[in-house]
Write a protein that holds these residues in place. Sequence first.
Motif, PDB file in Angstrom:
ATOM      1  N   ALA A   1       0.354  -3.730   6.204  1.00 14.79           N
ATOM      2  CA  ALA A   1      -0.647  -3.977   5.033  1.00 14.79           C
ATOM      3  C   ALA A   1      -0.272  -2.527   4.319  1.00 14.79           C
ATOM      4  CB  ALA A   1      -1.998  -4.465   4.905  1.00 14.79           C
ATOM      5  N   PRO A   2      -0.845  -1.287   5.008  1.00 16.21           N
ATOM      6  CA  PRO A   2      -0.762  -0.034   3.982  1.00 16.21           C
ATOM      7  C   PRO A   2       1.023   0.218   4.373  1.00 16.21           C
ATOM      8  CG  PRO A   2      -1.747   0.551   6.575  1.00 16.21           C
ATOM      9  CD  PRO A   2      -1.482  -0.950   6.326  1.00 16.21           C
ATOM     10  N   LEU A   3       2.180   0.200   4.532  1.00 17.76           N
ATOM     11  CA  LEU A   3       3.471  -0.378   4.473  1.00 17.76           C
ATOM     12  C   LEU A   3       3.628  -0.572   3.101  1.00 17.76           C
ATOM     13  CD1 LEU A   3       4.209  -0.195   7.917  1.00 17.76           C
ATOM     14  CD2 LEU A   3       3.860   2.112   6.108  1.00 17.76           C
ATOM     15  N   LEU A   4       3.601  -1.872   2.812  1.00 20.83           N
ATOM     16  CA  LEU A   4       3.239  -2.698   1.608  1.00 20.83           C
ATOM     17  C   LEU A   4       3.544  -2.156   0.242  1.00 20.83           C
ATOM     18  CD1 LEU A   4       2.445  -6.488   2.948  1.00 20.83           C
ATOM     19  CD2 LEU A   4       4.230  -5.548   3.804  1.00 20.83           C
ATOM     20  N   ARG A   5       4.057  -1.854  -0.048  1.00 18.09           N
ATOM     21  CA  ARG A   5       3.911  -1.038  -1.768  1.00 18.09           C
ATOM     22  C   ARG A   5       4.934  -1.400  -2.841  1.00 18.09           C
ATOM     23  NH1 ARG A   5       7.095   3.113  -1.454  1.00 18.09           N
ATOM     24  NH2 ARG A   5       8.238   3.530   0.370  1.00 18.09           N
ATOM     25  N   PRO A   6       3.851  -1.067  -3.771  1.00 13.35           N
ATOM     26  CA  PRO A   6       4.859  -2.539  -4.896  1.00 13.35           C
ATOM     27  C   PRO A   6       6.301  -2.060  -5.207  1.00 13.35           C
ATOM     28  CG  PRO A   6       2.930  -1.687  -5.204  1.00 13.35           C
ATOM     29  CD  PRO A   6       2.808  -1.086  -4.059  1.00 13.35           C
ATOM     30  N   PRO A   7       7.307  -2.374  -5.838  1.00 11.73           N
ATOM     31  CA  PRO A   7       8.420  -2.068  -6.023  1.00 11.73           C
ATOM     32  C   PRO A   7       8.791  -0.886  -7.107  1.00 11.73           C
ATOM     33  CG  PRO A   7       8.257  -4.552  -5.972  1.00 11.73           C
ATOM     34  CD  PRO A   7       7.375  -4.083  -5.723  1.00 11.73           C
ATOM     35  N   GLU A   8       9.412   1.003  -6.468  1.00  4.93           N
ATOM     36  CA  GLU A   8       9.761   1.200  -7.191  1.00  4.93           C
ATOM     37  C   GLU A   8      10.668   0.504  -8.214  1.00  4.93           C
ATOM     38  OE1 GLU A   8      10.356   4.445  -4.692  1.00  4.93           O
ATOM     39  OE2 GLU A   8       9.039   4.129  -3.267  1.00  4.93           O
ATOM     40  N   GLY A   9      12.038   0.190  -8.503  1.00  6.92           N
ATOM     41  CA  GLY A   9      12.071  -0.284  -9.554  1.00  6.92           C
ATOM     42  C   GLY A   9      12.433  -1.464  -9.238  1.00  6.92           C
ATOM     43  N   GLU A  10      14.003  -1.813 -10.084  1.00  7.95           N
ATOM     44  CA  GLU A  10      14.524  -3.466  -9.961  1.00  7.95           C
ATOM     45  C   GLU A  10      14.374  -4.252  -8.887  1.00  7.95           C
ATOM     46  OE1 GLU A  10      17.597  -5.877 -12.017  1.00  7.95           O
ATOM     47  OE2 GLU A  10      17.331  -4.362 -12.842  1.00  7.95           O
TER      48      GLU A  10
END
Length: 324
Positions: A246-255
Motif C-alpha cells: 500500500a505505501p508503494l502504490l502512488r498515483p500516476p505522475e503523468g499519462e
Amino acid sequence: MPFGVALARAVEKMPAPGALEGGCRFEPKWDGYRALVDVGEDEASVWSRRGTDLSATFPEITTAAHAQLPPRTVLDGELVIWLDGRLTFEALQERMGRGPRTAASAARARPASLAAFDVLALEGRDIRSRPFDERRALLVELAASWRPPLNLSPVTADADEAAEWFETYAVVGVEGLVVKGGAQPYRADRIWLKVKHRSTIDVVCAAVTGSRSQPQEIVAGLPIEGDLRVVGRTTPLTPAARRHLAPLLRPPEGEHPWPARISPGTFERFNPRTSPIDLALVEPFVVEVSADVAWNGKSFRHGLRFLRARPDAEVDAVRPPTAT
C-alpha cells in the motif's frame, strides 16, 4: 455431462512416495483442455470439465472414440495439440473459437489428441469407486489396440523416474506432474496433487484491483512490441502483502499507458469475469513474482504469485520471459 471431474490441489514440491493412500502414482500434467469422453451406442461426445459439450469442436476425437472404444464407456483425459514436437495451447484456443461448420477443416489443419489417464465407466459399469490402480489396469488393457488420436498417458510409481520426467518433459511444454494415490477412488473433489514448474521473474506493477490503500491483486505489465502491456495478474494478495504494498502504490505522475477500465477478455483463463474490470492505476514499479510455464509470449494464462516489491529496480530494465 456424465460425471463431475476429479481435480488436483497445488503443492510446492514432489510429495513423498507414501503421501497418498496406496502410494503415489505420478503422471505428466499436460498443457491442454481437460475432457471427459462419453461413448454411447450411436455416437461419442466430448465434455469440458465445466460441462460444455465440445463434441462438434473436436470431431476427430468423437470419431476415434466411437470407433475404438466399447459403448457406454467414459474416459477422463486431456485434449492436446502438438506442433513441431511441442504442446501448443494457443492452437487449442483457436480450435475452441471455431464454429461447427469449420470444425472439420480445423481438425485436419491442427488435429487434437486425447491423452487418456483414467476410465470412469466401462461398458455401462460405473467403476469410479474402484482404486486407481485397478482402474489404471483396465485402462491399459483398453488402450492396447488404440490408434491416434487416442493415447494412453504414462504413469509411474517410481519417484526418481517421476523427478526425471519433471525435468525432461518441460522442454515439450508439459507443465509438471499430477500425483494420485494408488488406492484412491475417483470422486469430484480435489483429491489429487499437482506440482508445476515455476520461475521467479520481474514484472511491472502498473495497477491493482481494489484500491491503492486496499489492493486485492497486482495487475502485471511487461514491455511487448515497445508498449507496456497488461500480461496478467497475481492471485489474491495476503493481508501482509497488502500492508507492504500500500505505501508503494502512488498515483500516476503523468499519462498512464493503461485505461482505468478494461474488458474481462484481457485476462485469458484464470478467474473469468463477465463485466469490465476497474483498475486502480499506479506509478509503475517493479515487483518479483513466481510464474508457471503458461506464458505464450504475450500473457500469462494462470495467476502469478507475488513474492516481493523491488522499488529500487529500473522499470525500463524489465524484459519478458522466453516463451515456452
